[in-house]
Design a protein around this motif. Structure first.
Motif, PDB file in Angstrom:
ATOM      1  N   SER A   1       1.095  -0.776  -0.051  1.00  9.88           N
ATOM      2  CA  SER A   1       0.004   0.222   0.105  1.00  9.88           C
ATOM      3  C   SER A   1       0.947   1.255   0.014  1.00  9.88           C
ATOM      4  O   SER A   1       0.746   2.787  -0.444  1.00  9.88           O
ATOM      5  CB  SER A   1      -0.574   0.019   1.034  1.00  9.88           C
ATOM      6  N   ALA A   2       2.181   1.552   1.015  1.00  6.71           N
ATOM      7  CA  ALA A   2       2.871   2.569   0.796  1.00  6.71           C
ATOM      8  C   ALA A   2       3.283   2.832  -0.502  1.00  6.71           C
ATOM      9  O   ALA A   2       3.258   3.619  -1.092  1.00  6.71           O
ATOM     10  CB  ALA A   2       4.123   2.364   2.273  1.00  6.71           C
TER      11      ALA A   2
ATOM     12  N   VAL B   1       2.285   1.772  -3.427  1.00  6.22           N
ATOM     13  CA  VAL B   1       1.552   2.038  -4.370  1.00  6.22           C
ATOM     14  C   VAL B   1       0.451   3.852  -4.183  1.00  6.22           C
ATOM     15  O   VAL B   1       0.604   4.603  -5.518  1.00  6.22           O
ATOM     16  CB  VAL B   1       0.350   1.586  -4.102  1.00  6.22           C
ATOM     17  N   ALA B   2       0.865   3.868  -3.062  1.00  5.39           N
ATOM     18  CA  ALA B   2       0.713   5.607  -2.873  1.00  5.39           C
ATOM     19  C   ALA B   2       1.893   6.468  -3.113  1.00  5.39           C
ATOM     20  O   ALA B   2       1.157   7.615  -2.640  1.00  5.39           O
ATOM     21  CB  ALA B   2       0.209   5.550  -1.324  1.00  5.39           C
ATOM     22  N   ASP B   3       2.849   5.902  -3.007  1.00  7.71           N
ATOM     23  CA  ASP B   3       3.989   6.823  -3.173  1.00  7.71           C
ATOM     24  C   ASP B   3       4.006   6.681  -4.687  1.00  7.71           C
ATOM     25  O   ASP B   3       5.075   5.778  -5.462  1.00  7.71           O
ATOM     26  CB  ASP B   3       5.095   6.404  -2.441  1.00  7.71           C
ATOM     27  N   SER B   4       4.369   7.807  -5.688  1.00 10.54           N
ATOM     28  CA  SER B   4       4.701   8.256  -6.876  1.00 10.54           C
ATOM     29  C   SER B   4       5.975   8.060  -6.881  1.00 10.54           C
ATOM     30  O   SER B   4       6.141   7.212  -8.513  1.00 10.54           O
ATOM     31  CB  SER B   4       4.361   9.905  -7.256  1.00 10.54           C
TER      32      SER B   4
END
Length: 349
Positions: free
Chosen positions: A264-265, A267-270
């Motif tokens: 999740s980290a 996927v959330a970090d561009s």
């Protein structure tokens, strides 16, 4: 002050109400109440039976879908990782059955699993920070390229591990380099080894698969020490970045995005999301089949995030990868024209 007569009247009222209720319940209202309760019970029974039927239908559909994917899996993955070497790194305790199922898919895709690695608690234990700093000082001279100045122990250790798994001998690229052998020895020995190997490295890896299955549960426990949680997350993020930079194909596979802290980290970090691919629900047949496909796509230059959920792609789009060049480098042969023969003689001996 309330006198005795008040208490007496109150008691009489209570018993009178109780008597009226008994008379009505046993008489005029008995049939009505009984019918109402019977009707409610019958309705609840019908609803339960309907839900049971719906659940059985849903389970049957899910099983059929899984059976279909399992049957189609070999043809989907066949040849997608032909003649490629893959190192598998478990970032904590990973279910043996799931890990083996994933490796079976890699093998079906034509890959050779060259390393089965598991990070130990020592990799990020806050009580061993000084030990890791001292170890980094011993590792640094064997790293090429060197980590940038000021990147910290986490990045240096990640470089050591990934370079150990991917480092090829220039004279014979089918073999692990001397520096890689030294690095893995330093990481796996001592009183507090940072990694464990299921067997000696068989060859340098082209691609690296990071497995996260249980690391999320360990780092997000409600009673976990906050400093330890942060240390674990930082070390894993460093390993992800280095893997993305050093391996031709790099994939992180684990649980569903909603439950897996690392995925999740990412996927959330561009920045991370554009550097490394992810596959969620790797404990299911759909996720397991997606792993070699994701490695193929990533090695071909297409980073993606695969699984079911918002913003995720259901299945990777594969490409035809160029054959891996395992010929000795021109520089190595120029420096020692007999290097290749010597390596071959050594292998025969």
């Amino acid at each position: 002050m309330i006198d005795f007569r008040y208490h007496l009247v109150s008691l009489i009222s209570v018993f009178l109400a109780l008597a009226v209720g008994i008379v009505l319940g046993a008489g005029p209202l008995r049939e009505s109440i009984g019918n109402t309760l019977t009707g409610q019970v019958d309705q609840l029974r019908e609803e339960k039976d309907a839900l049971r039927t719906e659940l059985d239908t849903s389970k049957a559909a899910t099983t059929a879908a899984e059976d279909y994917i399992a049957a189609a899996g070999p043809s989907l993955v066949d040849g997608t990782l032909a003649d490629r070497n893959v190192a598998v790194v478990a970032m904590g305790t990973v279910d043996d059955e799931s890990r083996q199922a994933i490796e079976d898919q890699l093998t079906a895709a034509g890959a050779t699993v060259t390393a089965d690695v598991t990070l130990t608690d020592s990799w990020s234990d806050t009580d061993l920070r000084s030990f890791r700093q001292a170890l980094v000082a011993n590792l640094t001279s064997y790293l090429d390229p060197q980590p940038q100045s000021g990147t910290g122990a986490d990045t240096a250790l990640a470089e050591a591990l990934i370079q150990a798994l991917t480092g090829a001998d220039a004279a014979d690229p089918t073999k692990v380099s001397g520096d890689a052998t030294t690095l893995i020895k330093l990481l796996t020995t001592g009183d507090d080894p940072l990694v464990q190997l299921a067997a000696d490295l068989s060859a340098p890896a082209d691609d690296v698969l990071l497995l996260t299955d249980d690391i999320a549960a360990r780092t997000t426990a409600s009673n976990a020490d906050k400093d330890q949680v942060q240390a674990t997350q930082d070390s894993m993020a460093a390993l992800v970045r280095v893997t993305a930079a050093r391996a031709a194909g790099a994939v992180v596979a684990g649980g569903p995005v909603a439950d897996d802290a690392l995925i999740s980290a990412i996927v959330a970090d561009s920045e991370l999301a554009s550097a490394i691919s992810t596959v969620n629900a790797a404990g299911t047949i759909a996720g397991q089949v997606s792993v070699p496909l994701a490695l193929n796509a990533d090695a071909g230059g297409s980073v993606g995030h695969y699984g079911s959920g918002d913003g995720l792609t259901v299945i990777p789009t594969t490409t035809t990868l160029a054959p891996v060049d395992r010929n000795p480098s021109a520089d190595a042969n120029a420096a020692d024209p007999n290097a290749g023969d010597a390596a071959a003689d050594g292998a025969q001996g």
